[in-house]
Design an enzyme around this catalytic site. Structure first.
Site, PDB file in Angstrom:
ATOM      1  N   HIS A 234      78.066  12.847 -62.313  1.00  0.00           N
ATOM      2  CA  HIS A 234      79.003  14.340 -61.862  1.00  0.00           C
ATOM      3  C   HIS A 234      78.708  14.426 -60.238  1.00  0.00           C
ATOM      4  CE1 HIS A 234      74.845  15.206 -62.714  1.00  0.00           C
ATOM      5  NE2 HIS A 234      74.845  16.273 -61.822  1.00  0.00           N
TER       6      HIS A 234
ATOM      7  N   LYS B  92      60.967  15.352 -58.668  1.00  0.00           N
ATOM      8  CA  LYS B  92      60.810  16.599 -59.275  1.00  0.00           C
ATOM      9  C   LYS B  92      59.449  17.207 -58.874  1.00  0.00           C
ATOM     10  CE  LYS B  92      63.016  15.069 -63.475  1.00  0.00           C
ATOM     11  NZ  LYS B  92      64.386  15.841 -63.497  1.00  0.00           N
TER      12      LYS B  92
ATOM     13  N   GLU C  46      64.329  18.465 -56.615  1.00  0.00           N
ATOM     14  CA  GLU C  46      64.258  19.311 -57.599  1.00  0.00           C
ATOM     15  C   GLU C  46      62.981  20.364 -57.728  1.00  0.00           C
ATOM     16  OE1 GLU C  46      66.421  17.775 -61.556  1.00  0.00           O
ATOM     17  OE2 GLU C  46      65.415  16.015 -60.618  1.00  0.00           O
TER      18      GLU C  46
ATOM     19  N   LYS D  48      81.242  16.592 -56.845  1.00  0.00           N
ATOM     20  CA  LYS D  48      81.038  17.621 -55.887  1.00  0.00           C
ATOM     21  C   LYS D  48      82.010  18.117 -54.819  1.00  0.00           C
ATOM     22  CE  LYS D  48      75.992  17.935 -57.264  1.00  0.00           C
ATOM     23  NZ  LYS D  48      76.098  19.288 -57.833  1.00  0.00           N
TER      24      LYS D  48
ATOM     25  N   LYS E 244      76.084   9.296 -68.381  1.00  0.00           N
ATOM     26  CA  LYS E 244      74.857   8.818 -68.030  1.00  0.00           C
ATOM     27  C   LYS E 244      73.830   9.102 -69.176  1.00  0.00           C
ATOM     28  CE  LYS E 244      71.590  11.092 -65.316  1.00  0.00           C
ATOM     29  NZ  LYS E 244      71.020  11.603 -64.244  1.00  0.00           N
TER      30      LYS E 244
ATOM     31  N   HIS F 286      73.049   8.097 -58.845  1.00  0.00           N
ATOM     32  CA  HIS F 286      73.517   9.441 -58.110  1.00  0.00           C
ATOM     33  C   HIS F 286      73.246   9.037 -56.308  1.00  0.00           C
ATOM     34  CE1 HIS F 286      73.708  11.588 -61.469  1.00  0.00           C
ATOM     35  NE2 HIS F 286      72.904  11.966 -61.568  1.00  0.00           N
TER      36      HIS F 286
ATOM     37  N   ASP G 135      66.706   7.171 -63.408  1.00  0.00           N
ATOM     38  CA  ASP G 135      67.551   8.405 -63.735  1.00  0.00           C
ATOM     39  C   ASP G 135      68.345   8.935 -62.393  1.00  0.00           C
ATOM     40  OD1 ASP G 135      67.944  10.595 -65.422  1.00  0.00           O
ATOM     41  OD2 ASP G 135      66.603  11.996 -64.268  1.00  0.00           O
TER      42      ASP G 135
ATOM     43  N   ARG H 205      77.842  16.482 -85.660  1.00  0.00           N
ATOM     44  CA  ARG H 205      77.289  16.235 -86.855  1.00  0.00           C
ATOM     45  C   ARG H 205      77.272  17.468 -87.891  1.00  0.00           C
ATOM     46  NH1 ARG H 205      71.912  12.696 -86.132  1.00  0.00           N
ATOM     47  NH2 ARG H 205      71.847  14.734 -85.020  1.00  0.00           N
TER      48      ARG H 205
HETATM   49  P1  NAD Z   1      71.967  16.733 -77.316  1.00  0.00           P
HETATM   50  O1  NAD Z   1      71.011  15.993 -77.805  1.00  0.00           O
HETATM   51  O2  NAD Z   1      71.966  18.058 -76.711  1.00  0.00           O
HETATM   52  O3  NAD Z   1      73.232  16.675 -78.108  1.00  0.00           O
HETATM   53  C1  NAD Z   1      73.674  15.477 -78.584  1.00  0.00           C
HETATM   54  C2  NAD Z   1      75.099  16.058 -79.540  1.00  0.00           C
HETATM   55  O4  NAD Z   1      75.391  14.624 -80.357  1.00  0.00           O
HETATM   56  C3  NAD Z   1      74.909  16.816 -80.458  1.00  0.00           C
HETATM   57  O5  NAD Z   1      76.340  17.629 -80.702  1.00  0.00           O
HETATM   58  C4  NAD Z   1      75.019  16.035 -81.798  1.00  0.00           C
HETATM   59  O6  NAD Z   1      75.312  16.732 -83.095  1.00  0.00           O
HETATM   60  C5  NAD Z   1      75.601  15.004 -81.515  1.00  0.00           C
HETATM   61  N1  NAD Z   1      75.325  13.481 -82.367  1.00  0.00           N
HETATM   62  C6  NAD Z   1      74.270  13.024 -82.517  1.00  0.00           C
HETATM   63  N2  NAD Z   1      74.042  12.071 -83.448  1.00  0.00           N
HETATM   64  C7  NAD Z   1      75.587  11.882 -83.869  1.00  0.00           C
HETATM   65  C8  NAD Z   1      76.411  11.262 -84.861  1.00  0.00           C
HETATM   66  N3  NAD Z   1      75.588  10.374 -85.372  1.00  0.00           N
HETATM   67  N4  NAD Z   1      77.538  11.536 -84.972  1.00  0.00           N
HETATM   68  C9  NAD Z   1      78.256  12.443 -84.035  1.00  0.00           C
HETATM   69  N5  NAD Z   1      77.456  13.222 -83.313  1.00  0.00           N
HETATM   70  C10 NAD Z   1      76.236  13.099 -83.084  1.00  0.00           C
HETATM   71  O7  NAD Z   1      72.372  15.797 -75.777  1.00  0.00           O
HETATM   72  P2  NAD Z   1      72.991  16.328 -74.726  1.00  0.00           P
HETATM   73  O8  NAD Z   1      72.170  16.710 -73.642  1.00  0.00           O
HETATM   74  O9  NAD Z   1      74.303  17.196 -74.616  1.00  0.00           O
HETATM   75  O10 NAD Z   1      73.578  14.753 -73.929  1.00  0.00           O
HETATM   76  C11 NAD Z   1      74.816  14.215 -74.557  1.00  0.00           C
HETATM   77  C12 NAD Z   1      75.011  12.990 -73.397  1.00  0.00           C
HETATM   78  O11 NAD Z   1      75.308  13.296 -72.264  1.00  0.00           O
HETATM   79  C13 NAD Z   1      73.861  12.035 -73.531  1.00  0.00           C
HETATM   80  O12 NAD Z   1      74.204  10.743 -73.233  1.00  0.00           O
HETATM   81  C14 NAD Z   1      72.900  12.467 -71.865  1.00  0.00           C
HETATM   82  O13 NAD Z   1      72.323  11.468 -71.583  1.00  0.00           O
HETATM   83  C15 NAD Z   1      74.275  12.836 -71.364  1.00  0.00           C
HETATM   84  N6  NAD Z   1      73.987  13.767 -70.238  1.00  0.00           N
HETATM   85  C16 NAD Z   1      73.412  14.794 -70.660  1.00  0.00           C
HETATM   86  C17 NAD Z   1      73.133  15.873 -69.658  1.00  0.00           C
HETATM   87  C18 NAD Z   1      72.659  17.368 -70.031  1.00  0.00           C
HETATM   88  O14 NAD Z   1      72.440  17.934 -68.867  1.00  0.00           O
HETATM   89  N7  NAD Z   1      72.312  17.490 -70.987  1.00  0.00           N
HETATM   90  C19 NAD Z   1      73.365  15.549 -68.095  1.00  0.00           C
HETATM   91  C20 NAD Z   1      73.844  14.132 -67.957  1.00  0.00           C
HETATM   92  C21 NAD Z   1      74.182  13.355 -69.058  1.00  0.00           C
END
Ligand code: NAD
Length: 489
Positions: free
Chosen positions: A181, A335, A219, A185, A151, A243, A238, A51
């Protein structure tokens, strides 16, 4: 030894959510490493879409900061960094707004069957359906384009099914890559090599010789900034549903006929289907971390004194089939535990008869421990003779195969799981991704446990931060005359 690298074809990868935490911490560094190691060609394009309003230059700056923060300084080569940043482009895009999609279509251009194209959905799952639909409607994926989803894949069976259906409307199963993920590994794949590329273990890998299996993912961190999200989820959804069950599947599955994605996934699915229903009161322990010196309690972390969500689960499962009849699989995750440690431990039975009764020491059972973190590697605990002329005394010894040391002469960096998984997407190899029916089978087993908890409405047992979890979890094992392995780094 130098890791062999087979370059992939030049590709286009669109990362939705490219400014988010996952993209900055994992995806961009993973891609950088693949370019630095010669696997990602410089003709590839990584197109960020999120966004935030910025241009390609702004995104390169964001990516440069991410690399500086999340790539180890020793691995950050200025030339590779520059070449990697040059592959990046950016399109500001609110996925829910029709008008924004045209700019992405313009940037991508028409699909080229020679050039793999993938769409990585690093956004909240509520956007999965709409993104799949818009990609299809605009013809962005062509006949071969792939979609990668993160996920959580659903909250329960009905929501996972709905997600599967929303993706299936626009993509065949062969083009949907559901990330877990843990499957990327190195050690997890080594588990398959260990079992199926060696003649040594497979004859013992069954109820005749295995006493039990323990799978631990511990963790030290609390819920941190994920509090409000996590509180609606808990450790069962979760960690266990995805996993830990995936690790159980790889440990328990039959040898697939070939290493083709569906051969492996068929075998994992059979394990999930063979899981006996568990009695939530007898076979499962839920815990929640309390407060400790300088550490807030889970309830304080999530801002709800009355929360019933678990930050710890321990359970005993049975795979009801010929191979595993009567062998318990103990799963544990939580955790704020004593150490950050993940491992699969296969505990073999005691030798049937000891001829060393009069000797000092005791013939201990062999344990094969497959460690996922820290220090990925495999150890086999053995009983050997205590060296020296002191008579026949027994002592435990460990055969240790810590990969970074043994295979890399100390110099080989262990690639992050995301490096392998993203390259597998480009190569079109789904072996390490979950198939839709696997995810549904896992929810089908987990849902009744959660439903039973909700019905009882009890608070999870409190445990001290830095401990091994609640006392009841220890009792779960003690009742069976067994002990958990120590949680240690
Ligand atoms: P985040 O909130 O940090 O980032 C979300 C991203 O989505 C941002 O770039 C935002 O701009 C974008 N976004 C939100 N609404 C939008 C829209 N309407 N149009 C376009 N882009 C939009 O989230 P994150 O932690 O990066 O997680 C992303 C995905 O990965 C989620 O499904 C989360 O569950 C999964 N995930 C994250 C992690 C992690 O370590 N962060 C681990 C496993 C899974």
């Amino acid at each position: 030894m130098v890791a062999r690298v087979v370059p992939v074809a030049p590709f286009d990868l669109v990362v939705f959510g490219a400014t988010g935490d996952l993209a900055r911490r994992k995806l961009l560094p993973a891609l950088y490493h693949r370019l630095h190691d010669g696997q990602m060609p410089i003709e590839a394009r990584v197109i960020g879409a999120a966004r935030a309003q910025m241009d390609a230059e702004g995104f390169r700056r964001l990516a440069a900061e991410a690399l500086d923060e999340f790539v180890a300084p020793a691995d950050l080569d200025p030339d590779s960094r520059r070449r990697f940043l040059a592959t990046l482009d950016y399109v500001p895009l609110d996925v829910t707004k029709d008008d924004d999609w045209q700019a992405l279509a313009d940037t991508l251009g028409a699909p080229d069957p020679e050039r793999p194209r993938a769409f990585y959905l690093s956004v909240a799952p509520r956007f999965f359906g709409v993104i799949a639909e818009r990609i299809a409607a605009a013809g962005l994926a062509g006949a071969h384009g792939r979609i990668v989803v993160e996920k959580p894949f659903g909250h329960d069976l009905p929501s996972a099914r709905a997600l599967n259906q929303s993706l299936a409307r626009h993509f065949d199963e062969g083009r949907i890559y559901r990330i877990d993920h843990y499957l990327g590994k190195e050690t997890v794949q080594n588990l398959m090599a260990l079992r199926f590329a060696n003649a040594l273990f497979e004859p013992l890998w069954n109820a005749h010789h295995v006493d039990h299996v323990q799978i631990t993912v511990a963790e030290t961190v609390g819920v941190g900034g994920r509090g409000p999200y996590y509180d609606g989820v808990g450790a069962m959804r979760d960690m266990v549903q995805n996993h830990l069950l995936q690790l159980l599947c790889l440990t328990a599955m039959e040898p697939p006929a070939r290493l083709r994605p569906d051969d492996v996934r068929d075998e994992k699915l059979k394990v999930l289907r063979a899981l006996a229903p568990v009695d939530a009161a007898r076979d499962v322990v839920r815990g929640q971390y309390g407060a400790g010196p300088g550490v807030a309690s889970y309830a304080d972390d999530v801002g709800d004194a009355d929360t019933r969500t678990e930050s710890f689960v321990a359970l005993r499962a049975h795979v009801e089939n010929w191979r595993w009849s009567g062998v318990p699989f103990y799963l544990r995750t939580g955790k704020r535990l004593r150490a950050r440690m993940s491992e699969i431990a296969v505990a073999f039975k005691d030798p049937p008869h000891s001829i060393f009764a009069g000797a000092g020491g005791r013939a201990g059972a062999n344990v094969l421990a497959i460690r996922l973190q820290p220090d990925e590697g495999i150890t086999l605990s053995m009983t050997v003779k205590d060296p020296g002329p002191g008579g026949m005394r027994l002592t435990p010894a460990e055969l240790d195969m810590t990969f970074a040391e043994q295979l890399g002469g100390g110099g080989l960096r262990m690639p992050d799981a995301y490096e392998r998984l993203v390259m597998d997407v480009i190569r079109g190899d789904q072996t390490l991704f979950m198939r839709g029916d696997e995810v549904e089978a896992a929810w089908r087993w987990v849902d009744p446990i959660i439903a039973a908890w909700e019905e009882r409405g009890e608070r999870p047992a409190l445990y001290d931060p830095g401990s091994s979890g609640p006392e009841d979890a220890l009792m779960l094992m003690h009742r069976d005359g067994r002990r958990w392995r120590e949680i240690s780094a």
